[in-house]
Motif scaffolding. Sequence first.
Motif, PDB file in Angstrom:
ATOM      1  N   PHE B 157       0.916  -1.606  -0.216  1.00 18.28           N
ATOM      2  CA  PHE B 157       0.142  -0.063  -0.301  1.00 18.28           C
ATOM      3  C   PHE B 157       0.504   0.889   0.345  1.00 18.28           C
ATOM      4  O   PHE B 157       0.100   2.099  -0.763  1.00 18.28           O
ATOM      5  CB  PHE B 157      -0.952  -0.026   0.790  1.00 18.28           C
ATOM      6  N   LEU B 158       1.371   1.519   0.965  1.00 11.91           N
ATOM      7  CA  LEU B 158       2.862   2.614   0.797  1.00 11.91           C
ATOM      8  C   LEU B 158       3.578   2.523  -0.300  1.00 11.91           C
ATOM      9  O   LEU B 158       3.587   3.924  -0.856  1.00 11.91           O
ATOM     10  CB  LEU B 158       3.705   2.560   1.843  1.00 11.91           C
ATOM     11  N   LEU B 159       3.631   1.672  -1.081  1.00  9.31           N
ATOM     12  CA  LEU B 159       4.708   1.513  -2.761  1.00  9.31           C
ATOM     13  C   LEU B 159       3.535   1.908  -3.393  1.00  9.31           C
ATOM     14  O   LEU B 159       4.095   3.450  -4.421  1.00  9.31           O
ATOM     15  CB  LEU B 159       5.224   0.686  -2.863  1.00  9.31           C
ATOM     16  N   GLU B 160       2.227   1.915  -3.104  1.00  7.31           N
ATOM     17  CA  GLU B 160       1.569   2.454  -4.202  1.00  7.31           C
ATOM     18  C   GLU B 160       1.285   3.182  -3.881  1.00  7.31           C
ATOM     19  O   GLU B 160       0.876   4.881  -5.276  1.00  7.31           O
ATOM     20  CB  GLU B 160      -0.214   1.606  -3.762  1.00  7.31           C
ATOM     21  N   MET B 161       1.060   3.702  -3.063  1.00  4.40           N
ATOM     22  CA  MET B 161       0.601   5.388  -2.854  1.00  4.40           C
ATOM     23  C   MET B 161       1.608   6.019  -3.554  1.00  4.40           C
ATOM     24  O   MET B 161       1.609   7.630  -3.879  1.00  4.40           O
ATOM     25  CB  MET B 161       0.108   6.096  -1.696  1.00  4.40           C
ATOM     26  N   ARG B 162       3.179   6.056  -3.468  1.00  2.00           N
ATOM     27  CA  ARG B 162       4.266   6.432  -3.466  1.00  2.00           C
ATOM     28  C   ARG B 162       4.111   6.508  -5.308  1.00  2.00           C
ATOM     29  O   ARG B 162       4.614   7.607  -5.477  1.00  2.00           O
ATOM     30  CB  ARG B 162       5.219   6.155  -3.308  1.00  2.00           C
ATOM     31  N   ALA B 163       4.214   5.470  -5.329  1.00  2.00           N
ATOM     32  CA  ALA B 163       3.905   5.771  -7.254  1.00  2.00           C
ATOM     33  C   ALA B 163       3.202   6.638  -7.382  1.00  2.00           C
ATOM     34  O   ALA B 163       2.957   7.771  -9.012  1.00  2.00           O
ATOM     35  CB  ALA B 163       3.454   4.304  -7.047  1.00  2.00           C
ATOM     36  N   ARG B 164       1.401   6.644  -6.920  1.00  5.92           N
ATOM     37  CA  ARG B 164       0.494   7.206  -7.365  1.00  5.92           C
ATOM     38  C   ARG B 164       0.933   9.062  -7.001  1.00  5.92           C
ATOM     39  O   ARG B 164       0.405   9.477  -7.992  1.00  5.92           O
ATOM     40  CB  ARG B 164      -1.128   7.841  -6.713  1.00  5.92           C
ATOM     41  N   LEU B 165       1.255   9.324  -5.967  1.00  4.22           N
ATOM     42  CA  LEU B 165       1.766  10.507  -5.617  1.00  4.22           C
ATOM     43  C   LEU B 165       2.968  11.691  -6.712  1.00  4.22           C
ATOM     44  O   LEU B 165       2.646  12.643  -7.510  1.00  4.22           O
ATOM     45  CB  LEU B 165       1.748  10.599  -3.885  1.00  4.22           C
ATOM     46  N   MET B 170       3.999  14.830  -6.832  1.00  2.00           N
ATOM     47  CA  MET B 170       3.525  15.415  -5.394  1.00  2.00           C
ATOM     48  C   MET B 170       4.835  14.025  -5.165  1.00  2.00           C
ATOM     49  O   MET B 170       4.796  12.827  -5.194  1.00  2.00           O
ATOM     50  CB  MET B 170       2.188  15.147  -4.669  1.00  2.00           C
ATOM     51  N   GLY B 171       5.704  14.526  -3.523  1.00  2.00           N
ATOM     52  CA  GLY B 171       6.193  13.530  -3.153  1.00  2.00           C
ATOM     53  C   GLY B 171       7.659  12.776  -3.398  1.00  2.00           C
ATOM     54  O   GLY B 171       7.969  13.661  -4.886  1.00  2.00           O
ATOM     55  N   ARG B 172       8.926  12.479  -3.364  1.00  2.00           N
ATOM     56  CA  ARG B 172      10.121  12.603  -3.769  1.00  2.00           C
ATOM     57  C   ARG B 172      10.589  11.068  -3.888  1.00  2.00           C
ATOM     58  O   ARG B 172       9.369  10.264  -3.981  1.00  2.00           O
ATOM     59  CB  ARG B 172      10.754  13.057  -2.906  1.00  2.00           C
ATOM     60  N   GLN B 173      11.113  10.663  -4.392  1.00  2.00           N
ATOM     61  CA  GLN B 173      11.730   9.481  -5.040  1.00  2.00           C
ATOM     62  C   GLN B 173      11.811   8.449  -3.137  1.00  2.00           C
ATOM     63  O   GLN B 173      11.965   7.406  -3.233  1.00  2.00           O
ATOM     64  CB  GLN B 173      13.422   9.370  -4.496  1.00  2.00           C
ATOM     65  N   GLN B 174      11.904   9.734  -1.965  1.00  2.00           N
ATOM     66  CA  GLN B 174      12.818   8.135  -0.438  1.00  2.00           C
ATOM     67  C   GLN B 174      11.367   8.574   0.436  1.00  2.00           C
ATOM     68  O   GLN B 174      11.146   7.914   0.811  1.00  2.00           O
ATOM     69  CB  GLN B 174      13.348   9.012  -0.406  1.00  2.00           C
ATOM     70  N   SER B 175      10.529   9.462   0.148  1.00  2.00           N
ATOM     71  CA  SER B 175       9.178  10.046   0.723  1.00  2.00           C
ATOM     72  C   SER B 175       8.168  10.471   0.523  1.00  2.00           C
ATOM     73  O   SER B 175       7.880  10.999  -0.589  1.00  2.00           O
ATOM     74  CB  SER B 175       9.552  10.563   2.507  1.00  2.00           C
ATOM     75  N   PHE B 176       7.073  10.423   1.003  1.00  2.00           N
ATOM     76  CA  PHE B 176       6.041  11.594   0.268  1.00  2.00           C
ATOM     77  C   PHE B 176       4.927  12.194   1.894  1.00  2.00           C
ATOM     78  O   PHE B 176       5.143  11.151   2.567  1.00  2.00           O
ATOM     79  CB  PHE B 176       5.212  10.842  -0.639  1.00  2.00           C
ATOM     80  N   PRO B 177       4.311  13.324   1.430  1.00  2.00           N
ATOM     81  CA  PRO B 177       3.562  13.499   2.400  1.00  2.00           C
ATOM     82  C   PRO B 177       1.918  12.448   2.509  1.00  2.00           C
ATOM     83  O   PRO B 177       1.626  12.083   1.901  1.00  2.00           O
ATOM     84  CB  PRO B 177       3.363  14.923   2.239  1.00  2.00           C
ATOM     85  N   CYS B 178       1.963  12.384   3.641  1.00  2.00           N
ATOM     86  CA  CYS B 178       0.656  10.844   3.606  1.00  2.00           C
ATOM     87  C   CYS B 178      -0.057  11.916   5.294  1.00  2.00           C
ATOM     88  O   CYS B 178       0.428  11.491   6.698  1.00  2.00           O
ATOM     89  CB  CYS B 178       1.348   9.519   4.476  1.00  2.00           C
ATOM     90  N   ASN B 220      15.337   2.506   2.512  1.00  2.00           N
ATOM     91  CA  ASN B 220      15.502   0.999   1.433  1.00  2.00           C
ATOM     92  C   ASN B 220      13.768   0.628   0.652  1.00  2.00           C
ATOM     93  O   ASN B 220      13.485  -0.707   0.945  1.00  2.00           O
ATOM     94  CB  ASN B 220      16.137  -0.491   2.292  1.00  2.00           C
ATOM     95  N   ILE B 221      14.406   1.456  -0.485  1.00  2.00           N
ATOM     96  CA  ILE B 221      12.620   1.156  -0.866  1.00  2.00           C
ATOM     97  C   ILE B 221      13.129  -0.405  -2.247  1.00  2.00           C
ATOM     98  O   ILE B 221      11.943  -0.844  -1.652  1.00  2.00           O
ATOM     99  CB  ILE B 221      13.492   2.206  -2.885  1.00  2.00           C
ATOM    100  N   ASP B 222      13.988  -0.761  -2.001  1.00  2.00           N
ATOM    101  CA  ASP B 222      14.531  -1.983  -2.554  1.00  2.00           C
ATOM    102  C   ASP B 222      13.795  -2.852  -1.697  1.00  2.00           C
ATOM    103  O   ASP B 222      13.330  -3.950  -1.985  1.00  2.00           O
ATOM    104  CB  ASP B 222      15.714  -2.558  -3.286  1.00  2.00           C
TER     105      ASP B 222
END
Lengths: 243, 243
Positions: B157-165, B170-178, B220-222
């Motif tokens: 879920f968190l990775l999905e939101m990262r991709a959608r944002l 919105m958001g960056r490579q390593q973080s996003f506002p949530c 660590n995204i990977d």
Amino acid sequence: MTKETNPLIRKLGASIRLSGEERTVLTDLTRTRRRFASGKEIIHEGDTEHRAFVLLEGWVSSFKILRDGSRQIVDFQIAGDFIGMRSVLLRTVDHNVEPITDIVAASIHLDEVMELFSSQPRVAAAMMWALSADEAIVVERLVSVGRRHALERVAHFLLEMRARLRLVGMGRQQSFPCPLTQYHLADALGLSAVHVNRVLRQLREDTGVTFRGGVVKFGNIDRAMETANCDMGYLDHGGLILE
Amino acid sequence: MTKETNPLIRKLGASIRLSGEERTVLTDLTRTRRRFASGKEIIHEGDTEHRAFVLLEGWVSSFKILRDGSRQIVDFQIAGDFIGMRSVLLRTVDHNVEPITDIVAASIHLDEVMELFSSQPRVAAAMMWALSADEAIVVERLVSVGRRHALERVAHFLLEMRARLRLVGMGRQQSFPCPLTQYHLADALGLSAVHVNRVLRQLREDTGVTFRGGVVKFGNIDRAMETANCDMGYLDHGGLILE
DNA sequence: CGGGGCGTTGAAGGAACTCAACTCTTGTGG
DNA sequence: CCACAAGAGTTGAGTTCCTTCAACGCCCCG
């Protein structure tokens, strides 16, 4: 009016009153019929060639397979339902489709659908209505899997299929033909097949529902409804809002 | 070309190359803006008055409430997403929508959309593409809830939101506002809030993912991807197939 | 008549839930 | 400026629902 045998017309006819010309258009749309054997996938995840169909006879399942081999069935389709429309606009197909029984399906071409939107906007709207209703079913399944107990989930599912089948004139008040196995139920409802078996037994003891020999019978619909804890409102959309 | 600030144009621009005129049409479509306060439902299950919106700022959740009071969040919407389109053609609204933050949304009228199909078929197709992609997210959530363990579910879920944002800038490579709470996660993923809390701790220890103070950070995204056991292919639809 | 798919049942284990207590943060009004 | 309340997050203990593993029966079909 003669009794309608084309399940697509029957289904869309529930949302808007179809004129003779509109019926003809839909008849044409489902003219190119094809048979597929049960168990042989007709759409594969990752395909770039997009295929969409209208199911005319039989049952199919749409599902995804995970890395570990487990399967989540997203929905079953029955006569009158669209197949593969959700990812027809996307680059790659995101799910698999496999006939559960031998089926008859009419292939739909994207061009035809696009054409429909300009030439037959009412029919197009009725199609969108049907697709919205299909999505509502998936959403309700998510609710089931996320927040309902196994017993409710199974009862709810069986009542849902009963309602869907009756909408296209299949099944009766107290029973309907059902080619699914307990494995299908398990993979659709996020349960193990073993647990589905136990739950079916309990459901049989509690409410007289039987799931055997390709037929589902309801001993006591009201008790089943109670067990499912649901009113099926999301299935009875009562016609397209445009009318 | 100036950097696009209208999130709808930005999003649909990812599916087809939009002409100046098409941009104007979309700008007009989102001209009637309105603010809604967080926590005040803007769409209620059972409504017969249908409202659809394009979300321009903030986050909302679409959910259903069961008899026993439990909640299943069907999806979250962020800038550029449509709200309430699924049941716009059905007689009654089948879900609730509540802003999670204060939001800005543009209301969409059914007439405008219908009009769009004849006057701007490319834009209409792009809209359908976006709605298909939204549905793919719901389907993937069903798969998660049905067949993935809590740890995978949360990571996924968190990775999905990262991709959608990221798709809407919105958001960056390593973080996003949530702005979500652990309760939101729980109700979206079919878990209890307590368990979400434990899982988040494990995720933090395993992969350095933090979920705190309105920000999600990936150590660590990977490793997170590995934990989620997923490739996010269903989000990257790579543009409308028509192009 | 043997095998395979499907269904059934028991026993044991585990993932996730509930209940309950406590902390931390934030915002608000005295 | 502090007190306090309310919402959110954290942790432990005990329980429940569901899973897994395993064995077995049924039935159909080759």
